[in-house]
Motif scaffolding. Structure first.
Motif, PDB file in Angstrom:
ATOM      1  N   TRP A 404       0.838  -1.207   0.000  1.00 36.79           N
ATOM      2  CA  TRP A 404       0.000   0.000   0.000  1.00 36.79           C
ATOM      3  C   TRP A 404       0.869   1.253   0.000  1.00 36.79           C
ATOM      4  N   ALA A 405       1.943   1.218   0.757  1.00 39.35           N
ATOM      5  CA  ALA A 405       2.872   2.346   0.741  1.00 39.35           C
ATOM      6  C   ALA A 405       3.510   2.503  -0.631  1.00 39.35           C
ATOM      7  N   LEU A 406       3.750   1.377  -1.327  1.00 43.62           N
ATOM      8  CA  LEU A 406       4.300   1.452  -2.681  1.00 43.62           C
ATOM      9  C   LEU A 406       3.352   2.187  -3.616  1.00 43.62           C
ATOM     10  N   ALA A 407       2.060   1.930  -3.497  1.00 42.00           N
ATOM     11  CA  ALA A 407       1.092   2.633  -4.346  1.00 42.00           C
ATOM     12  C   ALA A 407       1.180   4.137  -4.114  1.00 42.00           C
ATOM     13  N   ALA A 408       1.276   4.537  -2.833  1.00 47.44           N
ATOM     14  CA  ALA A 408       1.420   5.961  -2.540  1.00 47.44           C
ATOM     15  C   ALA A 408       2.747   6.491  -3.061  1.00 47.44           C
ATOM     16  N   ALA A 409       3.812   5.683  -2.997  1.00 45.86           N
ATOM     17  CA  ALA A 409       5.120   6.122  -3.483  1.00 45.86           C
ATOM     18  C   ALA A 409       5.105   6.343  -4.987  1.00 45.86           C
ATOM     19  N   VAL A 410       4.419   5.482  -5.723  1.00 46.61           N
ATOM     20  CA  VAL A 410       4.331   5.666  -7.178  1.00 46.61           C
ATOM     21  C   VAL A 410       3.556   6.936  -7.502  1.00 46.61           C
ATOM     22  N   ALA A 411       2.435   7.149  -6.805  1.00 47.90           N
ATOM     23  CA  ALA A 411       1.677   8.385  -7.028  1.00 47.90           C
ATOM     24  C   ALA A 411       2.513   9.598  -6.646  1.00 47.90           C
TER      25      ALA A 411
END
Length: 977
Positions: A404-411
């Motif tokens: 989930w943190a990865l999704a925020a990091a990509v955004a």
């Protein structure tokens, strides 16, 4: 390590004279300590990369298990290189950024170097308390640096906001440190990480409190509001504090504690959620900024959120990616801030709407910015790309929360690419309809610091495997997975690379759609955090004013009645409920009939105070009660207390008399008889209650008296005066606190007296003084073309109020300035007495100071005695006599006293503790055997402080009021007009 830290602070003390002598070239000299620290850290690279450490330890406060402990390991090595290396380049950059005419440049240079030293101590500290000290030093120095141009309201407000947020977070963190140290049984960080305490509610609370401090320091939401406002600071401050040093402190603390506490609830959820949210909010806000520094500021907030996610994830691979990203962020964000300063310096603006065509006018500056910006956008083959790839891959291989943190990091990376393009386009591109911006050439020395940092991004991209050993040594503190990640520029085409490509594409599209994005951003924008913060401060101020207006009515009797009533009610309630007098021996009325006689007279005088209407009579009666108390001390065999009481009462009565000269003769408050009758019982009951409580407390003593132990300890040091020994040795901490309070009170009183108001030019007229011409007309200075005369403009006869022709004053002068007084106001007897006793009283004060080890005396009573000598000179000869007797400012004595007492106290650190006592024994020529103890030096500081306080009060309440009276008095010529 200790020497390197102290060198920063030592050279910072000489920054101002160096700048005055050499101008901006002094920054090159000031860059030597951080450069030396960076070189030293490079020499220790192989040791720390192999998992070794360098330590320094000094037992500081052994009773509290607090040590001066420094430790260089892999993580500290990385942070030292950043703090010292970037600090060196920023100081070199300052030599070109400022000019010799810059205001307060010496103070700025000293604060910047001292900040570098504090940051170095912070990352090397291996003790929680020591880390907190350096933590707060960075807070204080950042406050001074942000508020450098304090004449601008924006700078003052931004500095205060940063101080408020980070200091409150630091105090919260201190509580967490104390809890953690209590749970772990030690404050040594390395020991806590090696053997962390077991999970518990107290440990979870400590972790949350510590994280509050870390998040506030690194501007993580909801504490992120202070960082963009801190851009009011000069650009070198932004490049160093807000890119490479101060804001990294919170991330560093998270990374430091993660190996031991990442599994403690709520470490991971708190850091992953707040870090991700900060990354998105900061990046989105950066797209709406038009100031280049604010674009970078909000981008920094976003990147700090990303770093918090990586450091807080608490895994081997994420730890490796976090350290790589910490290095990469410092190397690309610092040069971008420095380039912004160059653009501002060359063009006079940072508004990207006004800049156009700088890419062609300043191609070298543009190349440096493009290189650093490409690293920030994670474009290969730069270091930012390698670090971002590591972050994506390690989060991808992690837990569900990590993904989930990865999704925020990509955004967030999409936003990073977009605001990077916005920055580069806004600063260097040619814009339609905007004329090319003029810019003067940029010297090579000015561009060199950001160019070195940008070059490091370019070199360390392909060379990122060189960092594997050092950064891997930190990651090794976490449990290693079966297939640990290794740093490399190219890991092949995989999902992480695809996510990076998606971030680039999304960022480009977002930049191209900047118009709609701005409209959407303004439509969705909530109330800014800065306004919320301002509203909270305003509400707090209004609440404080309302509470103050409710309880502070300006009536001293009302305050006293309220205070005494509350205290009395509490005492009566305890006495009624507990009945503590049971078993208490009956009090003895007296030990000797003399005590009874003195006590009765004292009580009678106190009762007379209740019905007095004249102020002077009330002061005299109150003073007599004090003298009566001193006589009771004498009868009881307490000469030290009696001597102090006599001196305090004498000085207090004189001060009261000086004040009463400007007050009405009678008390102005008119109370009805029933109100007076109501207040008398409260006063009498309050005194009776205190007496009863003292009787009960003395009768309920169960433990042995401490007096015998104090007498034995005093005799052990070869001394006899127990009271003086208690004040300056056994209870010296209390004396230090009381001295500081006394000095602060004196400064406060004199500041109120010397406060100039706009109404000072139109003072109310006062009545003619005795000795003035009987037909003197009062003059206020309101007449056109006239001004009230001052004592410095009038002759000595005019200043004394003498009519012309009355120059027949006595020729014999016993005091230096007695001739400035009118004959009617002179007292020859008083002048002779003052002249005769002045020097003997001063000698007596020195005797009382030096004999305190074995006879009644001490610094406090000696200072009061010396003050009485100068008061006698003033009373006999007036304010000019006081000025002649004391050629130095009173504040000098107060400051020297505080300095001497504090230096003596800190000198005890040589033996391990503050205020540790020692005694020197030796033989002096013509003197013989002699000894000198720290207690005597400490008492000398108290002596100077008390003398300075007395002189300060006499000058403020005596000489200052004399001068006001003289200015209000008419000139003799006007009296005859």
């Amino acid at each position: 390590m200790s020497v390197l830290i102290l060198c920063h602070f030592a050279l910072a003390l000489f920054a101002a004279p160096l700048v005055r002598r050499w101008g901006t070239r002094a920054f090159l000299v000031l860059a030597l300590p951080p450069a030396a620290a960076a070189v030293w850290a490079l020499t220790r690279w192989s040791t720390t990369a192999a998992g070794g450490t360098d330590t320094t330890e000094w037992r500081w406060l052994p009773a509290y298990h607090v040590d001066w402990a420094l430790r260089l390991d892999a993580l500290a090595e990385l942070m030292v290189l950043l703090a010292a290396g970037v600090g060196t380049l920023v100081l070199v950059y300052c030599a070109s950024y400022f000019d010799d005419r810059s205001r307060q440049l010496g103070r700025f240079a000293g604060n910047l170097l001292a900040f570098a030293g504090a940051m170095l101590g912070l990352v090397l500290a291996d003790d929680l308390v020591l880390l907190y000290i350096f933590w707060e030093l960075t807070t204080v120095f950042s406050y001074l640096l942000i508020g450098q141009t304090s004449d601008h309201k924006r700078n003052r407000r931004s500095a205060l906001q940063a101080l408020t947020v980070t200091a409150l977070g630091g105090l919260t963190m201190l509580v967490g440190f104390l809890l953690l140290g209590h749970e772990a049984g030690t404050y040594r960080i390395s020991a806590i990480l090696a053997d962390p305490p077991p999970p518990s509610a107290a440990l979870s609370a400590a972790v949350v409190l510590i994280l509050v401090g870390a998040l506030s320091k690194s501007a993580i939401w909801p504490f992120s509001l202070w960082l963009p406002n801190a851009m009011a600071a000069p650009t070198p401050v932004s490049a160093y504090l807000h890119a490479a040093a101060m804001v990294k402190a919170g991330v560093y603390l998270v990374a430091r504690l993660a190996p031991a506490f990442a599994e403690i609830t709520p470490w991971r959820p708190l850091l992953l959620v707040l870090g991700s949210l900060t990354m998105l909010l900061g990046g989105w806000r950066a797209l709406r900024m038009n100031d280049l520094k604010l674009v970078l500021a909000y981008g920094t907030v976003s990147q700090l959120g990303f770093l918090t996610v990586l450091a807080g994830a608490g895994g081997h691979d994420t730890g490796l990616a976090a350290t790589a990203m910490i290095l990469g962020h410092a190397l690309f964000k610092a040069p971008l801030f420095l380039v912004t300063g160059i653009v501002d310096h060359a063009t006079g603006t940072r508004d990207l709407r006004k800049l156009s065509g700088l890419g062609r006018r300043l191609p070298a500056v543009c190349a440096v910015a493009v290189c650093a910006g490409a690293s920030m956008a994670a474009v290969p083959p730069l270091l930012g790309f390698a670090a971002k790839e590591a972050a994506f891959q390690t989060l991808l291989d992690g837990s569900t929360g990590d993904r989930w943190a990865l999704a925020a990091a990509v955004a967030g990376s999409v936003l990073t690419t977009a605001y990077t393009l916005r920055y580069l386009w806004g600063a260097f591109a040619r814009k339609p309809g905007v004329p090319d911006t003029g810019a003067h050439p940029v010297p090579a020395a000015f561009l060199a610091p950001p160019a070195v940092l940008a070059l490091a991004c370019l070199v360390l991209g392909p060379g990122v495997p060189w960092l594997q050993d050092l950064l891997g040594a930190y990651a090794a503190q976490f449990p290693a997975p079966d297939h640990p990640y290794h740093l490399a520029l190219w890991h092949g085409a995989g999902l992480a690379l695809g996510l990076s490509a998606a971030a680039w594409a999304g960022g480009v599209l977002l930049f191209l759609a900047s118009g709609p994005v701005l409209r959407v951003g303004h439509a969705l924008a909530l109330r800014s955090a800065d306004r919320v913060f301002g509203g909270m401060l305003l509400a707090l101020e209004r609440t404080a004013l309302q509470c103050t207006g409710l309880v502070q009515r300006g009536s001293l009797p009302a305050y006293l009645v309220t205070t005494m009533s509350v205290v009395l009610a509490g005492q009566i309630a305890v006495l009624v409920v507990d009945e503590p007098w049971t078993g208490t021996p009956a009090p003895r009325l007296w030990d000797h009939p003399t005590q009874a006689g003195v006590a009765l007279l004292t009580c009678a005088v106190a009762l007379l105070c209740l019905g007095v209407r004249r102020r002077m009579k009330a002061v005299v009666l109150a003073g007599l009660t004090g003298y009566g108390t001193a006589l009771l001390f004498v009868a009881q065999g307490a000469p030290d207390l009696a001597l102090t009481q006599f001196c305090v009462e004498t000085v207090s009565m004189i001060v009261y008399v000086l004040v009463l000269r400007r007050m009405p003769v009678y008390f102005e408050e008119n109370f009805s008889r029933w109100r007076r009758l109501m207040r008398m019982p409260v006063a009498l009951a309050g005194g009776a209650a205190v007496a009863v409580v003292l009787w009960i407390m003395a009768g309920h003593r169960r433990a042995e008296s401490a007096g015998a132990a104090m007498v034995e300890e005093t005799a052990h040091h070869g001394l006899k005066d127990v009271v003086a020994t208690i004040l300056v040795d056994l209870r010296a901490w209390d004396t230090m606190g009381e001295s500081a309070v006394l000095a602060a009170a004196a400064v406060g009183v004199t500041s109120l007296i010397y406060l100039h108001r706009r109404t000072d030019a139109a003072e109310q007229p006062v009545l003619p003084l005795p000795g003035d011409h009987p037909h003197a007309a009062l003059r206020t200075g309101d007449e056109p073309g006239t001004a009230p005369p001052t004592a410095w403009q009038a002759s000595r006869y005019e200043s004394a109020g003498l009519p012309s022709g009355d120059e027949g004053a006595p020729e014999r002068t016993w005091l230096a300035a007695s001739a400035t007084l009118a004959p009617e106001r002179r007292s020859l007897v008083l002048e002779v007495v003052a002249r005769l006793i002045f020097h003997p009283v001063l000698v007596l004060s020195v005797y009382l100071l030096l004999c305190a080890e074995n006879l009644p005396g001490g610094g406090f009573v000696a200072g009061l005695t010396a003050g009485v000598a100068f008061i006698a000179r003033y009373l006999a000869g007036g304010r000019h006599e006081l000025a002649d007797a004391v050629r130095f400012k009173a504040g000098l004595f107060t400051g020297l006293g505080l300095f001497l007492s504090t230096a003596t106290a800190l000198g005890g650190l040589g033996e391990g503790t503050v205020l540790h006592g020692w005694t020197w024994h030796g033989h002096l020529p013509l003197w013989g055997d002699a000894h000198l103890s720290t207690a005597v030096l400490f008492d000398c500081g108290v002596y100077l402080l008390v003398l300075g306080v007395v002189l300060d009060i006499v000058r403020a309440l005596g000489a200052r009021i004399d001068r006001q009276i003289e200015r209000a008095a008419p000139r003799p010529e006007e009296g005859r007009a």
